[in-house]
Scaffold this motif. Structure first.
Motif, PDB file in Angstrom:
ATOM      1  N   PRO A  47       0.832  -1.202   0.000  1.00 54.01           N
ATOM      2  CA  PRO A  47       0.000   0.000   0.000  1.00 54.01           C
ATOM      3  C   PRO A  47       0.865   1.251   0.000  1.00 54.01           C
ATOM      4  O   PRO A  47       1.810   1.370   0.787  1.00 54.01           O
ATOM      5  CB  PRO A  47      -0.796  -0.116   1.298  1.00 54.01           C
ATOM      6  CG  PRO A  47      -0.748  -1.569   1.660  1.00 54.01           C
ATOM      7  CD  PRO A  47       0.599  -2.040   1.183  1.00 54.01           C
ATOM      8  N   VAL A  48       0.564   2.171  -0.901  1.00 53.36           N
ATOM      9  CA  VAL A  48       1.263   3.459  -0.977  1.00 53.36           C
ATOM     10  C   VAL A  48       0.219   4.547  -0.754  1.00 53.36           C
ATOM     11  O   VAL A  48      -0.689   4.729  -1.572  1.00 53.36           O
ATOM     12  CB  VAL A  48       1.955   3.653  -2.347  1.00 53.36           C
ATOM     13  CG1 VAL A  48       2.676   5.000  -2.377  1.00 53.36           C
ATOM     14  CG2 VAL A  48       2.931   2.514  -2.620  1.00 53.36           C
ATOM     15  N   VAL A  80      -5.892  -0.442   4.867  1.00 52.03           N
ATOM     16  CA  VAL A  80      -4.946  -1.147   3.999  1.00 52.03           C
ATOM     17  C   VAL A  80      -4.148  -2.188   4.763  1.00 52.03           C
ATOM     18  O   VAL A  80      -3.528  -3.072   4.154  1.00 52.03           O
ATOM     19  CB  VAL A  80      -3.994  -0.167   3.274  1.00 52.03           C
ATOM     20  CG1 VAL A  80      -4.787   0.800   2.405  1.00 52.03           C
ATOM     21  CG2 VAL A  80      -3.099   0.576   4.251  1.00 52.03           C
ATOM     22  N   SER A  81      -4.168  -2.134   6.101  1.00 53.12           N
ATOM     23  CA  SER A  81      -3.458  -3.151   6.883  1.00 53.12           C
ATOM     24  C   SER A  81      -4.073  -4.531   6.703  1.00 53.12           C
ATOM     25  O   SER A  81      -3.438  -5.546   7.017  1.00 53.12           O
ATOM     26  CB  SER A  81      -3.442  -2.770   8.365  1.00 53.12           C
ATOM     27  OG  SER A  81      -4.733  -2.890   8.945  1.00 53.12           O
ATOM     28  N   GLU A 126       8.748  -6.048  -9.097  1.00 49.01           N
ATOM     29  CA  GLU A 126       7.600  -6.954  -9.121  1.00 49.01           C
ATOM     30  C   GLU A 126       6.527  -6.606  -8.089  1.00 49.01           C
ATOM     31  O   GLU A 126       5.449  -7.221  -8.071  1.00 49.01           O
ATOM     32  CB  GLU A 126       8.060  -8.406  -8.892  1.00 49.01           C
ATOM     33  CG  GLU A 126       8.575  -8.703  -7.503  1.00 49.01           C
ATOM     34  CD  GLU A 126      10.036  -8.319  -7.282  1.00 49.01           C
ATOM     35  OE1 GLU A 126      10.574  -8.648  -6.206  1.00 49.01           O
ATOM     36  OE2 GLU A 126      10.626  -7.697  -8.193  1.00 49.01           O
ATOM     37  N   ASP A 127       6.792  -5.651  -7.221  1.00 44.30           N
ATOM     38  CA  ASP A 127       5.817  -5.295  -6.188  1.00 44.30           C
ATOM     39  C   ASP A 127       4.528  -4.774  -6.805  1.00 44.30           C
ATOM     40  O   ASP A 127       4.550  -3.990  -7.770  1.00 44.30           O
ATOM     41  CB  ASP A 127       6.379  -4.219  -5.252  1.00 44.30           C
ATOM     42  CG  ASP A 127       7.324  -4.776  -4.209  1.00 44.30           C
ATOM     43  OD1 ASP A 127       7.340  -6.004  -4.028  1.00 44.30           O
ATOM     44  OD2 ASP A 127       8.042  -3.974  -3.577  1.00 44.30           O
ATOM     45  N   LEU A 128       3.412  -5.202  -6.233  1.00 39.54           N
ATOM     46  CA  LEU A 128       2.116  -4.653  -6.606  1.00 39.54           C
ATOM     47  C   LEU A 128       1.848  -3.454  -5.705  1.00 39.54           C
ATOM     48  O   LEU A 128       1.675  -3.606  -4.493  1.00 39.54           O
ATOM     49  CB  LEU A 128       1.014  -5.694  -6.421  1.00 39.54           C
ATOM     50  CG  LEU A 128       0.843  -6.741  -7.515  1.00 39.54           C
ATOM     51  CD1 LEU A 128      -0.240  -7.729  -7.101  1.00 39.54           C
ATOM     52  CD2 LEU A 128       0.474  -6.090  -8.831  1.00 39.54           C
ATOM     53  N   LEU A 129       1.821  -2.284  -6.299  1.00 39.00           N
ATOM     54  CA  LEU A 129       1.634  -1.056  -5.528  1.00 39.00           C
ATOM     55  C   LEU A 129       0.165  -0.670  -5.537  1.00 39.00           C
ATOM     56  O   LEU A 129      -0.437  -0.493  -6.599  1.00 39.00           O
ATOM     57  CB  LEU A 129       2.482   0.073  -6.120  1.00 39.00           C
ATOM     58  CG  LEU A 129       3.986  -0.219  -6.250  1.00 39.00           C
ATOM     59  CD1 LEU A 129       4.707   1.006  -6.818  1.00 39.00           C
ATOM     60  CD2 LEU A 129       4.590  -0.637  -4.921  1.00 39.00           C
TER      61      LEU A 129
END
Length: 483
Positions: A9-10, A49-50, A104-107
């Protein structure tokens, strides 16, 4: 293979704080203000988002970094902060987050100032978008409209994605006029653009390189020259200031051919006006809504937000009343969208209340300016357990500290004193001093300043836990350390 464990999560923590004045201000924007009970919108966002990850990234300004840190502590998440030296809109914020993540991170990009009460439904909707994001799409989450809003942009879903959840975005529609908004609602196949995106870091970087290479280049230079400061990553000011300011919608999304959308059917609000805030509170039989110490008597459709003292609306209709310690707003409910224009006028005329609160947050706690007059000022200091102010000195004022609750550890020149409840200490003009809270409860102190000049800029810091040491003092220290 990307899994949910790769979702990062951003949270985008920028904001000017003008639309919810006088409660929200530039120095304390709405995402940090307790609006839902005792919780801020940022804290609630971090809690939401946690459900996807307990480790988050927050893109914030240097000015607000300790607000973000405190919200993360209250929400029980671990937050890394990417600090922007200046605001450059969402395209730059997203670019810097992507460049400082694993490819590869899904943001999951989400604004910090939205209210989504059902966190489980939100998390499940995001999970449904993972396959599309894994397939190289920028996935948006559109909110199912409940009324013909002119305050939101719209998304028109297109053809279904092959074998996975979601549809391609046919087009984005800017905030429409009332008659167009009504047509879009009646059509039944349009969604509000909530500004929430799920995308692999490398996919976003490639899309920026294709559609906004200048923004990406500026952000690449700003992140490569960034330096770590604990949990803060400070972007390079000189290179980041050169970046063009543009939203991610204009810079990339409206031009890109691989953007997908999934509908979110839960309750959602961007809390973008006082009418929206009022809508978060239950109405009585006459349509009145009250937050805090408000009383609606013989009134209809009146919203009252009273922080510290009783606020009585007698015989009113269609009003919004917001009372704070140093400013009062009374507005017709159909004029609240113009609050930002009022703030602009107050700012132009030099009213500090336009941008600053009487209560000012600091990394160690806060101070509240209770009273002031010729050659004196009274403040109420609250210092967090274990926190301490900088080791400092004033040229033009002396100070008296009276401990109301807790125990204060006081440095005064070469002395170290323990000051307990109902005791006081005097700090003469020009004396080096520091206030600390060695205890486990909040320390409350009444500070009485007296002198010829009482401005906040009359301070020389010699040592500070939060990196705010005066530049001239640092230079002197370096000189002393030279052989």
């Amino acid at each position: 293979m990307t899994t949910e464990n790769n979702i990062v999560p951003v949270i985008l923590c920028g904001g000017s704080g003008t639309r919810l004045w006088p409660l929200s201000r530039k120095a304390w924007p709405k995402q940090f203000v307790p609006l839902i009970g005792d919780s801020s919108l940022l804290e609630l966002t971090l809690q939401r988002v946690s459900h996807l990850s307990n480790k988050v990234v927050c893109v914030a300004s240097d000015e607000h970094r300790f607000f973000v840190e405190e919200a993360a502590e209250r929400a029980g998440v671990t937050a890394k902060q990417v600090l922007e030296p200046v605001g450059r809109n969402t395209a730059a914020a997203l670019a810097c987050a992507a460049l400082t993540s694993a490819p590869e991170d899904l943001l999951l990009f989400a604004p910090s100032d939205h209210h989504v009460p059902d966190a489980q439904v939100f998390a499940e909707t995001v999970r449904q978008g993972v396959p599309a994001a894994q397939s190289g799409f920028i996935v948006t989450f559109g909110v199912v409209p409940t009324f013909p809003s002119t305050a939101y942009g719209y998304i028109q879903p297109g053809e279904p994605l092959a074998g996975i959840e979601g549809r391609k975005v046919a087009r984005f529609i800017e905030k429409p006029k009332a008659e167009v908004a009504q047509q879009l609602l009646l059509a039944g196949n349009y969604l509000w653009n909530a500004g929430i995106f799920l995308v692999q870091a490398q996919v976003l970087i490639d899309a920026l390189r294709q559609h906004a290479p200048d923004i990406l280049e500026s952000c690449e230079r700003a992140t490569s020259a960034a330096h770590a400061d604990g949990s803060f990553l400070r972007l390079d000011r000189a290179t980041f200031e050169e970046c063009r300011s543009e939203s991610i919608d204009f810079a990339v999304l409206e031009k890109h051919d691989r953007v997908a959308v999934l509908p979110f059917a839960g309750a959602w609000s961007d809390v973008g006006s006082w009418n929206a805030v009022a809508g978060l509170h239950e109405a009585d039989g006459e349509g009145n809504r009250v937050s805090g110490k408000g009383f609606a008597v013989k009134s209809t459709n009146t919203f009252i937000h009273g922080q510290t003292r009783p606020v009585v609306a007698l015989g009113t209709k269609d009003l919004v009343i917001v009372d704070t310690q140093d400013a009062l707003l009374v507005a017709s409910a159909d004029c609240v969208e113009s609050v930002k224009d009022v703030v602009a006028r107050l700012t132009l005329e030099g009213h500090a209340e336009a941008t600053e609160h009487r209560r000012v947050a600091r990394p160690w706690g806060a101070y509240d300016s209770v009273d002031s007059g010729d050659r004196f000022q009274v403040k109420r200091l609250t210092v967090k357990p274990g926190a301490k102010l900088s080791l400092q000195m004033h040229h033009h004022r002396a100070e008296h500290w009276i401990v109301v609750s807790g125990t204060a550890k006081v440095t005064r020149g070469d002395e170290t004193l323990m000051i307990r409840e109902n005791e006081s200490v005097y700090i003469p003009l020009g004396t080096t001093h520091r206030l600390e809270n060695p205890g486990k409860i909040m320390l409350e102190v009444i500070e009485v300043q007296s002198g010829s000049y009482l401005g906040e800029d009359d301070i020389v810091r010699f040592d500070d836990t939060y990196g705010r040491v005066d530049a001239a003092v640092e230079q002197t220290k370096k000189g002393r350390n030279q052989p």
